[in-house]
Structures are given as structure tokens and as C-alpha cells.
Design a protein around this motif. Sequence first.
Motif, PDB file in Angstrom:
ATOM      1  N   GLY A 138       0.811  -1.206   0.000  1.00 58.37           N
ATOM      2  CA  GLY A 138       0.000   0.000   0.000  1.00 58.37           C
ATOM      3  C   GLY A 138       0.847   1.258   0.000  1.00 58.37           C
ATOM      4  N   ALA A 139       1.898   1.272   0.840  1.00 58.83           N
ATOM      5  CA  ALA A 139       2.787   2.425   0.913  1.00 58.83           C
ATOM      6  C   ALA A 139       3.517   2.638  -0.408  1.00 58.83           C
ATOM      7  CB  ALA A 139       3.791   2.244   2.051  1.00 58.83           C
ATOM      8  N   ARG A 140       3.931   1.540  -1.017  1.00 56.55           N
ATOM      9  CA  ARG A 140       4.631   1.654  -2.294  1.00 56.55           C
ATOM     10  C   ARG A 140       3.712   2.213  -3.375  1.00 56.55           C
ATOM     11  NH1 ARG A 140       7.158  -3.684  -4.840  1.00 56.55           N
ATOM     12  NH2 ARG A 140       4.935  -4.077  -5.215  1.00 56.55           N
ATOM     13  N   ALA A 141       2.477   1.741  -3.398  1.00 57.84           N
ATOM     14  CA  ALA A 141       1.514   2.243  -4.380  1.00 57.84           C
ATOM     15  C   ALA A 141       1.236   3.727  -4.171  1.00 57.84           C
ATOM     16  CB  ALA A 141       0.217   1.444  -4.282  1.00 57.84           C
ATOM     17  N   LEU A 142       1.244   4.163  -2.907  1.00 60.45           N
ATOM     18  CA  LEU A 142       0.982   5.563  -2.598  1.00 60.45           C
ATOM     19  C   LEU A 142       2.155   6.455  -2.996  1.00 60.45           C
ATOM     20  CD1 LEU A 142      -0.928   7.604  -1.190  1.00 60.45           C
ATOM     21  CD2 LEU A 142       0.303   7.112   0.934  1.00 60.45           C
ATOM     22  N   VAL A 143       3.367   5.952  -2.780  1.00 60.32           N
ATOM     23  CA  VAL A 143       4.567   6.755  -3.016  1.00 60.32           C
ATOM     24  C   VAL A 143       4.940   6.825  -4.493  1.00 60.32           C
ATOM     25  CG1 VAL A 143       7.063   6.799  -2.629  1.00 60.32           C
ATOM     26  CG2 VAL A 143       5.506   6.414  -0.710  1.00 60.32           C
ATOM     27  N   ARG A 144       4.711   5.760  -5.227  1.00 61.22           N
ATOM     28  CA  ARG A 144       5.156   5.680  -6.615  1.00 61.22           C
ATOM     29  C   ARG A 144       4.759   6.882  -7.484  1.00 61.22           C
ATOM     30  NH1 ARG A 144       4.418  -0.537  -8.785  1.00 61.22           N
ATOM     31  NH2 ARG A 144       6.517  -1.262  -8.240  1.00 61.22           N
ATOM     32  N   PRO A 145       3.496   7.329  -7.443  1.00 61.19           N
ATOM     33  CA  PRO A 145       3.122   8.466  -8.304  1.00 61.19           C
ATOM     34  C   PRO A 145       3.946   9.723  -8.014  1.00 61.19           C
ATOM     35  CG  PRO A 145       1.169   7.358  -7.466  1.00 61.19           C
ATOM     36  CD  PRO A 145       2.322   6.797  -6.720  1.00 61.19           C
ATOM     37  N   TYR A 146       4.282   9.940  -6.746  1.00 62.85           N
ATOM     38  CA  TYR A 146       5.066  11.120  -6.389  1.00 62.85           C
ATOM     39  C   TYR A 146       6.514  10.982  -6.849  1.00 62.85           C
ATOM     40  CZ  TYR A 146       1.059  12.389  -3.532  1.00 62.85           C
ATOM     41  OH  TYR A 146      -0.201  12.717  -3.132  1.00 62.85           O
ATOM     42  N   VAL A 147       7.055   9.768  -6.752  1.00 60.06           N
ATOM     43  CA  VAL A 147       8.416   9.521  -7.238  1.00 60.06           C
ATOM     44  C   VAL A 147       8.490   9.776  -8.739  1.00 60.06           C
ATOM     45  CG1 VAL A 147      10.141   7.710  -7.644  1.00 60.06           C
ATOM     46  CG2 VAL A 147       9.039   7.908  -5.410  1.00 60.06           C
ATOM     47  N   ARG A 148       7.466   9.284  -9.463  1.00 63.33           N
ATOM     48  CA  ARG A 148       7.439   9.477 -10.909  1.00 63.33           C
ATOM     49  C   ARG A 148       7.245  10.941 -11.274  1.00 63.33           C
ATOM     50  NH1 ARG A 148       3.476   4.282 -11.878  1.00 63.33           N
ATOM     51  NH2 ARG A 148       5.113   2.669 -11.886  1.00 63.33           N
ATOM     52  N   LEU A 149       6.446  11.644 -10.485  1.00 60.98           N
ATOM     53  CA  LEU A 149       6.162  13.051 -10.780  1.00 60.98           C
ATOM     54  C   LEU A 149       7.376  13.940 -10.532  1.00 60.98           C
ATOM     55  CD1 LEU A 149       4.223  15.405 -11.421  1.00 60.98           C
ATOM     56  CD2 LEU A 149       3.581  15.385  -8.993  1.00 60.98           C
ATOM     57  N   PHE A 150       7.997  13.795  -9.360  1.00 63.96           N
ATOM     58  CA  PHE A 150       9.064  14.707  -8.969  1.00 63.96           C
ATOM     59  C   PHE A 150      10.450  14.287  -9.458  1.00 63.96           C
ATOM     60  CE2 PHE A 150       5.760  15.622  -5.791  1.00 63.96           C
ATOM     61  CZ  PHE A 150       5.653  16.989  -5.964  1.00 63.96           C
ATOM     62  N   TRP A 151      10.707  12.980  -9.551  1.00 64.63           N
ATOM     63  CA  TRP A 151      12.041  12.524  -9.966  1.00 64.63           C
ATOM     64  C   TRP A 151      12.049  11.968 -11.380  1.00 64.63           C
ATOM     65  CZ3 TRP A 151      13.005   9.299  -4.891  1.00 64.63           C
ATOM     66  CH2 TRP A 151      13.123  10.188  -3.812  1.00 64.63           C
ATOM     67  N   LYS A 152      10.926  11.386 -11.791  1.00 68.84           N
ATOM     68  CA  LYS A 152      10.793  10.793 -13.113  1.00 68.84           C
ATOM     69  C   LYS A 152      11.985   9.884 -13.440  1.00 68.84           C
ATOM     70  CE  LYS A 152       9.064  12.026 -17.680  1.00 68.84           C
ATOM     71  NZ  LYS A 152       8.823  13.129 -18.648  1.00 68.84           N
ATOM     72  N   PRO A 153      12.254   8.898 -12.600  1.00 72.86           N
ATOM     73  CA  PRO A 153      13.414   8.031 -12.846  1.00 72.86           C
ATOM     74  C   PRO A 153      13.216   7.181 -14.104  1.00 72.86           C
ATOM     75  CG  PRO A 153      12.047   7.102 -11.122  1.00 72.86           C
ATOM     76  CD  PRO A 153      11.485   8.464 -11.429  1.00 72.86           C
ATOM     77  N   ARG A 154      14.304   6.974 -14.825  1.00 69.76           N
ATOM     78  CA  ARG A 154      14.268   6.090 -15.990  1.00 69.76           C
ATOM     79  C   ARG A 154      14.574   4.675 -15.499  1.00 69.76           C
ATOM     80  NH1 ARG A 154      18.597   9.102 -19.568  1.00 69.76           N
ATOM     81  NH2 ARG A 154      19.432   9.410 -17.468  1.00 69.76           N
ATOM     82  N   VAL A 155      13.610   3.796 -15.635  1.00 71.20           N
ATOM     83  CA  VAL A 155      13.738   2.429 -15.123  1.00 71.20           C
ATOM     84  C   VAL A 155      13.659   1.451 -16.284  1.00 71.20           C
ATOM     85  CG1 VAL A 155      12.835   0.722 -13.507  1.00 71.20           C
ATOM     86  CG2 VAL A 155      12.626   3.158 -12.983  1.00 71.20           C
ATOM     87  N   THR A 156      14.660   0.593 -16.411  1.00 71.47           N
ATOM     88  CA  THR A 156      14.672  -0.401 -17.484  1.00 71.47           C
ATOM     89  C   THR A 156      15.054  -1.767 -16.920  1.00 71.47           C
ATOM     90  OG1 THR A 156      16.997   0.074 -18.027  1.00 71.47           O
ATOM     91  CG2 THR A 156      15.309   1.290 -19.248  1.00 71.47           C
ATOM     92  N   GLY A 157      14.575  -2.810 -17.581  1.00 68.16           N
ATOM     93  CA  GLY A 157      14.982  -4.165 -17.232  1.00 68.16           C
ATOM     94  C   GLY A 157      14.200  -4.825 -16.121  1.00 68.16           C
ATOM     95  N   LEU A 158      13.058  -4.278 -15.727  1.00 67.86           N
ATOM     96  CA  LEU A 158      12.294  -4.883 -14.638  1.00 67.86           C
ATOM     97  C   LEU A 158      11.841  -6.303 -14.971  1.00 67.86           C
ATOM     98  CD1 LEU A 158      10.028  -1.966 -13.324  1.00 67.86           C
ATOM     99  CD2 LEU A 158      12.060  -2.953 -12.254  1.00 67.86           C
ATOM    100  N   GLU A 159      11.775  -6.613 -16.255  1.00 69.31           N
ATOM    101  CA  GLU A 159      11.395  -7.972 -16.648  1.00 69.31           C
ATOM    102  C   GLU A 159      12.446  -8.998 -16.239  1.00 69.31           C
ATOM    103  OE1 GLU A 159      13.748  -6.206 -20.050  1.00 69.31           O
ATOM    104  OE2 GLU A 159      12.155  -5.527 -18.702  1.00 69.31           O
ATOM    105  N   ASN A 160      13.628  -8.529 -15.861  1.00 65.75           N
ATOM    106  CA  ASN A 160      14.696  -9.432 -15.437  1.00 65.75           C
ATOM    107  C   ASN A 160      14.567  -9.879 -13.980  1.00 65.75           C
ATOM    108  OD1 ASN A 160      16.228  -9.514 -17.889  1.00 65.75           O
ATOM    109  ND2 ASN A 160      16.943  -7.432 -17.456  1.00 65.75           N
TER     110      ASN A 160
END
Length: 223
Positions: free
Chosen positions: A8-30
Motif C-alpha cells: 500500500g505504501a509503495r503504491a501511494l509513493v510511486r506516483p510522487y516519485v514518478r512526478l518529482f524525480w521521473k526516474p528512468r527504469v529499465t529491465g524490470l522484466e529481469n
Amino acid sequence: MPTAFYYGARALVRPYVRLFWKPRVTGLENVPREGGYVMAANHLANVDSFLIPVVFDREVHFVSKDDFWKKPGLKGWILKTFFEQVGAVPLDREALSSGKGALQAGLEVLREGHGFGIYPEGTRSKDGLLHPGKQGAAWLAIESGCPVVPVGVKNTPSIFSVPWRKVRGTVSVRVGRPIEVSEIDPSLSKGARRRLLTARIMDEIQKLSGQTRSDVVLPDAED
């Protein structure tokens, strides 16, 4: 070990991380979909231990000094509850600094089928270079039979040092192909296998992070 609070905490935090930091994430399928795995990454900033679990689809557990579990009063109770719910593994300062306690705790997490995060360099790289890896990640993989998932992070020190508008899109998390223990010659001694696997892990992290290598071995973290 994972709890509803964790997800739940991760789901809540994720949108803010994407909004303010917009990290480029690749390879999660690994990242393996089930079973234990060792997440081995370079370490540039304290926020790495926050960012990686947030962007990963599966849980990643890290060890933490047990001071957070011992603080008095309401604040202490809140901290203890929070760290328990996010799956942090408490260790005393001596066990944490020696590394042995952290490895035993990590082995238990892996045997329970969860992800365990470790920084092979032993602590943060304050000069931005990739320092020699210690054998903890390889030991965990060989003892548990779990794969090692190499991760390279970039520019995380800038997250709290520059305006957020300049951070957006500069931070990245790259996840590499899992390294299976079976890829290391099983006829060799455990010591030789640990050395070879450690070298392989650090080579993969370097490819993902793009860091320049250093020959200087960092001391183990004490806090």
C-alpha cells in the motif's frame, strides 16, 4: 514478510516519485517473478534503498540498524511499526558493521522466497567510482541457490541536492539479466566460486551504471 502496508505504501509513493524525480527504469522484466533473489547494486546515496524497492514490482528487503527499533515514546513506536511493516531487517551495530549478521539475516529472507538487497561495495561510494566488490552477494547466492540480479543506479545523489525540476529524468535504475549460480563452474571450491561470481557481479553492475572502476576497497558501513 511482505505486508499489505508494504504494498500500500509503495503504491501511494510511486506516483510522487514518478512526478518529482521521473526516474528512468529499465529491465524490470529481469526480476524473477517468484522465489528468492539477491539484488546487488552500486550504492551512491542513502536514497538508493528507498528508490529501488519503490520502482521494483517485487519486494526487496534491506537490513537496517536496530536503533530505529529502540527509540522511546510514540516516535519510537511509530518508527518500529513502520520498519517492521516495510520488511526491514533489524541488526545491532556490531552485527551490521561486521557483515556476518547481515548475511545470515539475508540468507533467511532468501530461503523464505523473498528478495534481499545488498551493496557489494560495502557502503556508499562518496567519490562516485565503482569500488571492488566484497563476497557477500556471492556467498548469499551460493548458499541459497538464488540468482543474483545486478542493478546499476545513476545520479541518485542529486535527488536532494538540486531542484527537483533538474532531477527529473536524470536518475536511472537499470536492471540486468539474473546471474545463476549454475553459471559458475560447480567443480571449483566455494572460495573460488565466490571470487568468480563476485567479479561477474561487479562487471555487470559496471555495465549498467557506467561508472569508472576504482581499486580502493571501501570499509563496511557502520551506520
